[in-house]
Motif scaffolding. Structure first.
Motif, PDB file in Angstrom:
ATOM      1  N   ALA A 104       0.727   2.276  -8.489  1.00 49.86           N
ATOM      2  CA  ALA A 104       1.026   1.975  -6.908  1.00 49.86           C
ATOM      3  C   ALA A 104       2.141   2.997  -6.300  1.00 49.86           C
ATOM      4  CB  ALA A 104       1.790   0.526  -7.105  1.00 49.86           C
ATOM      5  N   HIS A 105       2.888   3.326  -7.038  1.00 51.90           N
ATOM      6  CA  HIS A 105       3.901   4.391  -6.494  1.00 51.90           C
ATOM      7  C   HIS A 105       2.906   5.902  -6.262  1.00 51.90           C
ATOM      8  CE1 HIS A 105       7.316   7.113  -6.188  1.00 51.90           C
ATOM      9  NE2 HIS A 105       6.926   7.808  -7.044  1.00 51.90           N
ATOM     10  N   ILE A 106       2.194   6.178  -7.200  1.00 54.29           N
ATOM     11  CA  ILE A 106       1.352   7.430  -6.843  1.00 54.29           C
ATOM     12  C   ILE A 106       0.596   7.315  -5.815  1.00 54.29           C
ATOM     13  CG2 ILE A 106      -0.286   8.869  -7.988  1.00 54.29           C
ATOM     14  CD1 ILE A 106       0.681   8.078 -10.736  1.00 54.29           C
ATOM     15  N   VAL A 107      -0.110   6.107  -5.534  1.00 53.08           N
ATOM     16  CA  VAL A 107      -0.929   6.065  -4.652  1.00 53.08           C
ATOM     17  C   VAL A 107      -0.220   5.918  -3.204  1.00 53.08           C
ATOM     18  CG1 VAL A 107      -2.772   4.294  -3.206  1.00 53.08           C
ATOM     19  CG2 VAL A 107      -2.594   4.828  -5.848  1.00 53.08           C
ATOM     20  N   ALA A 108       1.023   5.183  -3.177  1.00 54.30           N
ATOM     21  CA  ALA A 108       1.844   5.216  -2.091  1.00 54.30           C
ATOM     22  C   ALA A 108       2.288   6.285  -1.431  1.00 54.30           C
ATOM     23  CB  ALA A 108       2.836   4.219  -2.509  1.00 54.30           C
ATOM     24  N   SER A 109       2.792   7.265  -2.477  1.00 55.38           N
ATOM     25  CA  SER A 109       3.139   8.566  -2.227  1.00 55.38           C
ATOM     26  C   SER A 109       2.003   9.256  -1.520  1.00 55.38           C
ATOM     27  CB  SER A 109       3.657   9.250  -3.437  1.00 55.38           C
ATOM     28  OG  SER A 109       4.683   8.377  -3.974  1.00 55.38           O
ATOM     29  N   THR A 110       0.890   9.390  -2.008  1.00 55.33           N
ATOM     30  CA  THR A 110      -0.259   9.970  -1.487  1.00 55.33           C
ATOM     31  C   THR A 110      -0.522   9.336  -0.075  1.00 55.33           C
ATOM     32  OG1 THR A 110      -1.214  10.064  -3.817  1.00 55.33           O
ATOM     33  CG2 THR A 110      -2.626  10.797  -1.964  1.00 55.33           C
ATOM     34  N   THR A 111      -0.620   8.276   0.167  1.00 55.58           N
ATOM     35  CA  THR A 111      -0.844   7.593   1.348  1.00 55.58           C
ATOM     36  C   THR A 111       0.267   8.379   2.465  1.00 55.58           C
ATOM     37  OG1 THR A 111      -1.659   5.717   0.543  1.00 55.58           O
ATOM     38  CG2 THR A 111      -1.280   5.533   2.614  1.00 55.58           C
ATOM     39  N   VAL A 112       1.598   8.099   2.135  1.00 53.68           N
ATOM     40  CA  VAL A 112       2.455   8.645   2.790  1.00 53.68           C
ATOM     41  C   VAL A 112       2.258  10.237   3.421  1.00 53.68           C
ATOM     42  CG1 VAL A 112       4.988   9.220   3.237  1.00 53.68           C
ATOM     43  CG2 VAL A 112       4.097   6.986   2.202  1.00 53.68           C
ATOM     44  N   GLU A 113       2.042  10.982   2.567  1.00 51.90           N
ATOM     45  CA  GLU A 113       1.665  12.355   2.596  1.00 51.90           C
ATOM     46  C   GLU A 113       0.322  12.679   3.539  1.00 51.90           C
ATOM     47  OE1 GLU A 113       0.936  14.230  -1.077  1.00 51.90           O
ATOM     48  OE2 GLU A 113       3.334  13.927  -1.711  1.00 51.90           O
ATOM     49  N   LEU A 143      13.900  -2.770 -10.039  1.00 50.26           N
ATOM     50  CA  LEU A 143      12.552  -1.977 -10.186  1.00 50.26           C
ATOM     51  C   LEU A 143      11.525  -2.551  -9.446  1.00 50.26           C
ATOM     52  CD1 LEU A 143      12.676  -0.900 -13.892  1.00 50.26           C
ATOM     53  CD2 LEU A 143      12.759   0.528 -11.773  1.00 50.26           C
ATOM     54  N   HIS A 144      11.492  -3.959  -9.099  1.00 47.48           N
ATOM     55  CA  HIS A 144      10.722  -4.748  -9.144  1.00 47.48           C
ATOM     56  C   HIS A 144      10.465  -4.751  -7.534  1.00 47.48           C
ATOM     57  CE1 HIS A 144       7.341  -8.025  -9.524  1.00 47.48           C
ATOM     58  NE2 HIS A 144       8.098  -8.388  -8.711  1.00 47.48           N
ATOM     59  N   GLN A 145      11.759  -4.774  -6.958  1.00 49.48           N
ATOM     60  CA  GLN A 145      11.735  -4.163  -5.602  1.00 49.48           C
ATOM     61  C   GLN A 145      11.313  -3.032  -4.995  1.00 49.48           C
ATOM     62  OE1 GLN A 145      13.381  -6.381  -2.898  1.00 49.48           O
ATOM     63  NE2 GLN A 145      12.304  -5.112  -1.714  1.00 49.48           N
ATOM     64  N   SER A 146      11.314  -2.118  -5.877  1.00 48.24           N
ATOM     65  CA  SER A 146      10.693  -0.606  -5.579  1.00 48.24           C
ATOM     66  C   SER A 146       9.171  -0.733  -5.797  1.00 48.24           C
ATOM     67  CB  SER A 146      11.184   0.325  -6.667  1.00 48.24           C
ATOM     68  OG  SER A 146      10.690   1.644  -6.311  1.00 48.24           O
ATOM     69  N   LEU A 147       8.748  -1.665  -6.757  1.00 44.33           N
ATOM     70  CA  LEU A 147       7.420  -1.939  -6.798  1.00 44.33           C
ATOM     71  C   LEU A 147       6.772  -2.484  -5.621  1.00 44.33           C
ATOM     72  CD1 LEU A 147       4.765  -2.154  -8.326  1.00 44.33           C
ATOM     73  CD2 LEU A 147       5.428  -4.097  -9.342  1.00 44.33           C
ATOM     74  N   HIS A 148       7.457  -3.586  -5.061  1.00 40.78           N
ATOM     75  CA  HIS A 148       6.900  -4.318  -4.054  1.00 40.78           C
ATOM     76  C   HIS A 148       6.994  -3.046  -2.638  1.00 40.78           C
ATOM     77  CE1 HIS A 148       6.693  -8.805  -4.446  1.00 40.78           C
ATOM     78  NE2 HIS A 148       6.658  -8.529  -5.522  1.00 40.78           N
ATOM     79  N   TYR A 187      -4.434  -2.766 -18.706  1.00 43.11           N
ATOM     80  CA  TYR A 187      -4.966  -2.513 -17.572  1.00 43.11           C
ATOM     81  C   TYR A 187      -3.979  -2.887 -16.302  1.00 43.11           C
ATOM     82  CZ  TYR A 187      -8.170  -2.439 -13.537  1.00 43.11           C
ATOM     83  OH  TYR A 187      -8.556  -2.271 -12.339  1.00 43.11           O
ATOM     84  N   ALA A 188      -3.399  -3.987 -16.464  1.00 41.53           N
ATOM     85  CA  ALA A 188      -2.655  -4.619 -15.370  1.00 41.53           C
ATOM     86  C   ALA A 188      -1.493  -3.367 -15.330  1.00 41.53           C
ATOM     87  CB  ALA A 188      -2.136  -5.946 -15.526  1.00 41.53           C
ATOM     88  N   ASP A 189      -0.918  -3.238 -16.383  1.00 47.64           N
ATOM     89  CA  ASP A 189       0.397  -2.158 -16.468  1.00 47.64           C
ATOM     90  C   ASP A 189       0.082  -0.904 -15.825  1.00 47.64           C
ATOM     91  OD1 ASP A 189       1.966  -4.134 -17.333  1.00 47.64           O
ATOM     92  OD2 ASP A 189       1.735  -3.622 -19.523  1.00 47.64           O
ATOM     93  N   GLU A 190      -0.939  -0.385 -16.279  1.00 48.98           N
ATOM     94  CA  GLU A 190      -1.469   0.879 -15.650  1.00 48.98           C
ATOM     95  C   GLU A 190      -1.761   1.091 -14.028  1.00 48.98           C
ATOM     96  OE1 GLU A 190      -2.474   4.973 -16.457  1.00 48.98           O
ATOM     97  OE2 GLU A 190      -1.328   3.406 -17.628  1.00 48.98           O
ATOM     98  N   LEU A 191      -2.499  -0.276 -13.827  1.00 43.42           N
ATOM     99  CA  LEU A 191      -2.673  -0.597 -12.498  1.00 43.42           C
ATOM    100  C   LEU A 191      -1.401  -0.317 -11.600  1.00 43.42           C
ATOM    101  CD1 LEU A 191      -4.856  -0.836 -10.171  1.00 43.42           C
ATOM    102  CD2 LEU A 191      -4.756  -3.366 -10.715  1.00 43.42           C
ATOM    103  N   VAL A 192      -0.470  -1.273 -11.913  1.00 39.74           N
ATOM    104  CA  VAL A 192       0.683  -1.491 -11.192  1.00 39.74           C
ATOM    105  C   VAL A 192       1.495  -0.031 -11.311  1.00 39.74           C
ATOM    106  CG1 VAL A 192       2.894  -2.519 -11.133  1.00 39.74           C
ATOM    107  CG2 VAL A 192       0.768  -3.840 -11.623  1.00 39.74           C
ATOM    108  N   LYS A 193       1.417   0.625 -12.350  1.00 38.58           N
ATOM    109  CA  LYS A 193       2.186   1.855 -12.290  1.00 38.58           C
ATOM    110  C   LYS A 193       1.526   3.101 -11.556  1.00 38.58           C
ATOM    111  CE  LYS A 193       1.221   4.788 -15.651  1.00 38.58           C
ATOM    112  NZ  LYS A 193       1.131   5.348 -17.113  1.00 38.58           N
TER     113      LYS A 193
END
Length: 245
Positions: free
Chosen positions: A236-245, A93-98, A228-234
Motif C-alpha cells: 500500500a505504501h509503495i503504490v501510494a508513493s507511486t500514485t503521488v509521484e 503504524l496502522h494510522q500510517s497504513l490507513h 498474501y494479505a501481509d504482502e498486499l498491505v505492505k
C-alpha cells in the motif's frame, strides 16, 4: 507472448494432485498391457487440452465454494482484517497504513476512524473491502510485483486443493476398493496379471488420503492467505508513493 502459469499452478495443478493416484495406477496398467498402452499413447492432444481447461475451471469453482466459509471462520477476508482498527497491533503504524490506503482510493470514499468502525463494523468492512479491491487492481502486474503475484498463486492453489478434498477422498476410496478387488481376483483365480499394479494403487490411495487429512487443512490454507494479505498491505505504501509521484 510468454506463457502465464497462473491458471496451471493455481487451478489445474490441484486437479492433477487429486487425480494423481488414479492416473499413476492407470499408467501402470497401460504399461503392463501392450494393447492398452498403444491406446494410452494415442490419446489425442486436443482431448488433453480440453481436459486441462476443464480442470482449471473445476479447480477454481471448488476453491471458490469453500472460500466464503473459510473467511467466515477466520473473522473475515484476511486483507480486510488487516485494515481493521480492532486487530491493529500497532495503532501508530496502522494510522500510517490507513493514510496510504486513503491516498489510493481518493476522497470519494473515506476510511473509517477507530470510533466509526466500532460504531458500525459492517459499514467499515464494506469500505475496507472496497479499498482492498482497489489495491489489488493497482498491484495486478506480475512483472512489477512478482512476490505478491506468487503469494496469490499459492494461496489460490491451497484454497482450490482444499475445496477438492472430498473429491480426493472419493477417488482414493474407489481406487483402494478397485485395487483390492483386483488382488482378490488374481489370488483366487488363474487370472494372469502382476500383483504389483493393484498394490501400488492401494498404496497411492492411502498416501493421498493421509496427505489430504493431515496437510490440506483450513490452517494450511490460512497460512498462505495471511502471507498474501501481509504482502498486499505492505505494498500500500509503495503504490501510494507511486500514485503521488
Amino acid at each position: 507472448m510468454p506463457f502465464d502459469t497462473f491458471d496451471f499452478r493455481a487451478r489445474t495443478l490441484p486437479m492433477i494432485v487429486v487425480w494423481f493416484p488414479v492416473v499413476l495406477t492407470a499408467t501402470l496398467i497401460a504399461a503392463a498391457s501392450p494393447a492398452v498402452y498403444r491406446a494410452w499413447t494415442l490419446l489425442p492432444l486436443p482431448l488433453i487440452l480440453v481436459l486441462t481447461v476443464l480442470a482449471a475451471h473445476l479447480g477454481r469453482d471448488a476453491g471458490k465454494k469453500v472460500e466464503g466459509p473459510l473467511w467466515a471462520s477466520w473473522g473475515g477476508p484476511p486483507a480486510t482484517c488487516r485494515l481493521r482498527w480492532t486487530t491493529a497491533p500497532n495503532p501508530i503504524l496502522h494510522q500510517s497504513l490507513h493514510a496510504n490506503v486513503q491516498s489510493l482510493i481518493g476522497g470519494q470514499l473515506r476510511l473509517p476512524t477507530k470510533e466509526e468502525e466500532a460504531a458500525d463494523p459492517l459499514h467499515a468492512d464494506q469500505v475496507y473491502e472496497t479499498a482492498v479491491r482497489t489495491l489489488i487492481a493497482r498491484t495486478s502486474s506480475k512483472d512489477t510485483y512478482p512476490k505478491l503475484k506468487n503469494d496469490l498463486v499459492w494461496y489460490s492453489f491451497r484454497r482450490n486443493l482444499y475445496g477438492l478434498r472430498k473429491v480426493g477422498y472419493i477417488l482414493d476410496t474407489l481406487l483402494a476398493l478397485a485395487s483390492t478387488a483386483v488382488i482378490v481376483t488374481i489370488v483366487r483365480t488363474p487370472f494372469d496379471y502382476t500383483l504389483a499394479v493393484p498394490i501400488v494403487g492401494i498404496f497411492a490411495a492411502i498416501v493421498s488420503a493421509v496427505f489430504f487429512y493431515c496437510v490440506v487443512t483450513a490452517d494450511w490454507v490460512r497460512h498462505s492467505a495471511d502471507a498474501y494479505a501481509d504482502e498486499l498491505v505492505k505494498h500500500a505504501h509503495i503504490v501510494a508513493s507511486t500514485t503521488v509521484e
